[in-house]
Design a protein around this motif. Structure first.
Motif, PDB file in Angstrom:
ATOM      1  N   ASN A  78      -2.825   4.911  -1.972  1.00  0.00           N
ATOM      2  CA  ASN A  78      -2.045   3.821  -1.388  1.00  0.00           C
ATOM      3  C   ASN A  78      -2.682   3.287  -0.095  1.00  0.00           C
ATOM      4  OD1 ASN A  78       1.075   5.364  -2.396  1.00  0.00           O
ATOM      5  ND2 ASN A  78      -0.099   3.806  -3.452  1.00  0.00           N
ATOM      6  N   PHE A  79      -3.681   3.997   0.421  1.00  0.00           N
ATOM      7  CA  PHE A  79      -4.341   3.574   1.652  1.00  0.00           C
ATOM      8  C   PHE A  79      -5.608   2.785   1.323  1.00  0.00           C
ATOM      9  CE2 PHE A  79      -1.742   7.230   2.586  1.00  0.00           C
ATOM     10  CZ  PHE A  79      -1.207   6.975   3.835  1.00  0.00           C
ATOM     11  N   THR A  80      -5.943   1.805   2.144  1.00  0.00           N
ATOM     12  CA  THR A  80      -7.213   1.099   1.968  1.00  0.00           C
ATOM     13  C   THR A  80      -8.326   2.109   2.229  1.00  0.00           C
ATOM     14  OG1 THR A  80      -7.378   0.497   4.301  1.00  0.00           O
ATOM     15  CG2 THR A  80      -6.227  -1.060   2.846  1.00  0.00           C
ATOM     16  N   PRO A  81      -9.565   1.843   1.761  1.00  0.00           N
ATOM     17  CA  PRO A  81     -10.652   2.794   2.020  1.00  0.00           C
ATOM     18  C   PRO A  81     -10.794   3.125   3.509  1.00  0.00           C
ATOM     19  CG  PRO A  81     -11.333   1.232   0.348  1.00  0.00           C
ATOM     20  CD  PRO A  81      -9.981   0.769   0.831  1.00  0.00           C
ATOM     21  N   ALA A  82     -10.706   2.126   4.387  1.00  0.00           N
ATOM     22  CA  ALA A  82     -10.834   2.402   5.833  1.00  0.00           C
ATOM     23  C   ALA A  82      -9.718   3.323   6.322  1.00  0.00           C
ATOM     24  CB  ALA A  82     -10.827   1.089   6.614  1.00  0.00           C
ATOM     25  N   GLU A  83      -8.487   3.061   5.870  1.00  0.00           N
ATOM     26  CA  GLU A  83      -7.351   3.910   6.257  1.00  0.00           C
ATOM     27  C   GLU A  83      -7.499   5.310   5.666  1.00  0.00           C
ATOM     28  OE1 GLU A  83      -3.838   0.446   6.192  1.00  0.00           O
ATOM     29  OE2 GLU A  83      -4.230   1.666   4.425  1.00  0.00           O
ATOM     30  N   SER A 135      -2.922   0.824  -5.259  1.00  0.00           N
ATOM     31  CA  SER A 135      -3.037   2.172  -5.805  1.00  0.00           C
ATOM     32  C   SER A 135      -4.486   2.337  -6.248  1.00  0.00           C
ATOM     33  CB  SER A 135      -2.081   2.372  -6.979  1.00  0.00           C
ATOM     34  OG  SER A 135      -0.732   2.171  -6.565  1.00  0.00           O
ATOM     35  N   HIS A 136      -5.301   2.917  -5.353  1.00  0.00           N
ATOM     36  CA  HIS A 136      -6.735   3.050  -5.637  1.00  0.00           C
ATOM     37  C   HIS A 136      -6.996   4.120  -6.683  1.00  0.00           C
ATOM     38  CE1 HIS A 136      -7.079   0.761  -1.900  1.00  0.00           C
ATOM     39  NE2 HIS A 136      -8.270   0.414  -2.337  1.00  0.00           N
ATOM     40  N   LYS A 137      -7.988   3.844  -7.515  1.00  0.00           N
ATOM     41  CA  LYS A 137      -8.453   4.768  -8.548  1.00  0.00           C
ATOM     42  C   LYS A 137      -9.874   5.164  -8.155  1.00  0.00           C
ATOM     43  CE  LYS A 137      -4.579   3.577 -10.130  1.00  0.00           C
ATOM     44  NZ  LYS A 137      -3.435   4.490  -9.903  1.00  0.00           N
ATOM     45  N   TYR A 138     -10.292   6.369  -8.484  1.00  0.00           N
ATOM     46  CA  TYR A 138     -11.586   6.861  -8.011  1.00  0.00           C
ATOM     47  C   TYR A 138     -12.443   7.360  -9.167  1.00  0.00           C
ATOM     48  CZ  TYR A 138      -8.822   6.926  -3.709  1.00  0.00           C
ATOM     49  OH  TYR A 138      -8.009   6.577  -2.667  1.00  0.00           O
ATOM     50  N   SER A 139     -13.761   7.256  -8.970  1.00  0.00           N
ATOM     51  CA  SER A 139     -14.719   7.968  -9.815  1.00  0.00           C
ATOM     52  C   SER A 139     -15.173   9.175  -9.010  1.00  0.00           C
ATOM     53  CB  SER A 139     -15.909   7.067 -10.132  1.00  0.00           C
ATOM     54  OG  SER A 139     -16.611   6.765  -8.936  1.00  0.00           O
TER      55      SER A 139
END
Ligand code: AVJ
Length: 320
Positions: free
Chosen positions: A167-172, A283-287
């Motif tokens: 839920n956080f931006t990459p910087a956050e 809602s970020h998804k990651y590899s």
């Protein structure tokens, strides 16, 4: 008195942070309100209902990963740890973790809401009488001063499940992970639940369930503003929208105005064009690569992991 004003007891104080954030967010372009404001009592109940929808695989898969891999996780983490959970959730995941670790020494849920903290500890204390319950009322996006367990723990283990990091931006997220690194110290570990990049249709279905629970969850934000800030949002004139944006590897959720309209919040007027959005959630998804790179920016290293492409969700163990 407007119906919205009548719904709020006139002596209930308005939360000045909520009011300030909402007025700033509605004045900005694009308009935006933080997803942290989803979780009033009704929002929390609706989120629990989302976790039971067939399309929302995240919670189910994470619980399965904990059930299957708990012996390996316990071996990697070791005995006598101080478990620090960011947020306090429903207690189901925590129960699995505390039951599976080797003699955990202490448990510290970290929450801004004192009521949620009390509820969490009240549920877990009878099940884990040998674990010291040391709740902490604090903001976990900052470095924490942890309460001291009765004995010196082997290490601190931060538990941050649910892909809440997403839920956080990459910087956050980097800032939060860096604060987590301070909190766990030299020899600490963090067990983080992350949702993984996958087929767009599967991702979009998870945020657009057929029963409409996620739409109700999103629009409850407007209902909350009506109740708590004397706003007059017409919930039938706004719609939930959740789309996957592959370039950013995230689901973006917004509330879209279905027609031109004027809304009042705390006595101020806001005009919406037809189709105008309020951005409410990422809602970020990651590899494996993108998550390792994010962790590295915060001085953390991925040392173990459970769950990958077949499961669609992962638990990752981090250290400095
Ligand atoms: C569990 C808070 C990470 O982003 O998947 C669920 C919240 N929003 N459906 C997520 C949520 C819409 C959820 N988190």
């Amino acid at each position: 008195m407007t119906p919205a004003a009548a719904a709020r007891h006139h002596h209930d104080p308005v939360d000045p942070t909520l009011l300030g954030d909402v007025l700033d967010g509605l004045a900005a372009r694009p308009r935006r309100i933080s997803s942290k404001y989803f979780y009033d009592a009704r929002g929390s109940a609706l989120f629990e209902a989302i976790t039971r929808q067939p399309e929302y695989y995240l919670t189910r898969v994470e619980l399965e990963l904990l059930a299957t891999h708990m012996p390996a996780i316990a071996a990697a983490v070791g005995p006598d740890v101080h478990v620090v959970e960011y947020g306090s959730g429903s207690g189901l995941k925590t129960g699995r973790l505390l039951a599976g670790l080797q003699d955990p020494l202490a448990y510290t849920p970290v929450e801004i809401s004192p009521a949620a903290l009390e509820g969490c500890v009240a549920r877990l204390r009878p099940r884990f009488p040998r674990v010291a319950m040391l709740p902490l009322e604090a903001d976990f996006t900052r470095p924490l001063r942890l309460p001291s367990p009765p004995r010196e723990p082997t290490r601190t283990l931060v538990f941050f499940p649910g892909s809440t990091l997403g839920n956080f931006t990459p910087a956050e997220a980097v800032k939060l992970l860096a604060a987590m690194r301070e909190t766990i110290g030299r020899d600490g570990r963090a067990l983080v639940g992350i949702d993984l990049v996958k087929d767009r249709a599967v991702l979009e279905a998870a945020y657009n369930d057929a029963a409409g629970v996620t739409a109700e969850f999103t629009l409850n934000l407007l209902a909350r503003l009506n109740r708590e800030l004397d706003a007059d949002f017409d919930l039938s004139a706004f719609a939930h929208q959740a789309r996957y944006v592959p370039q950013c590897e995230r689901i973006e959720t917004r509330i879209v105005s279905l027609r031109p309209q004027r809304v009042h919040v705390a006595g101020l007027a806001f005009d919406f064009a037809e189709g105008e959005p309020i951005e409410v959630e990422y809602s970020h998804k990651y590899s494996d690569q993108s998550f390792a790179a994010l962790a590295a920016r915060a001085g953390l290293e991925v040392v173990d992991g459970w769950g990958g492409e077949p499961e669609g969700f992962g638990l990752r163990l981090l250290r400095q």
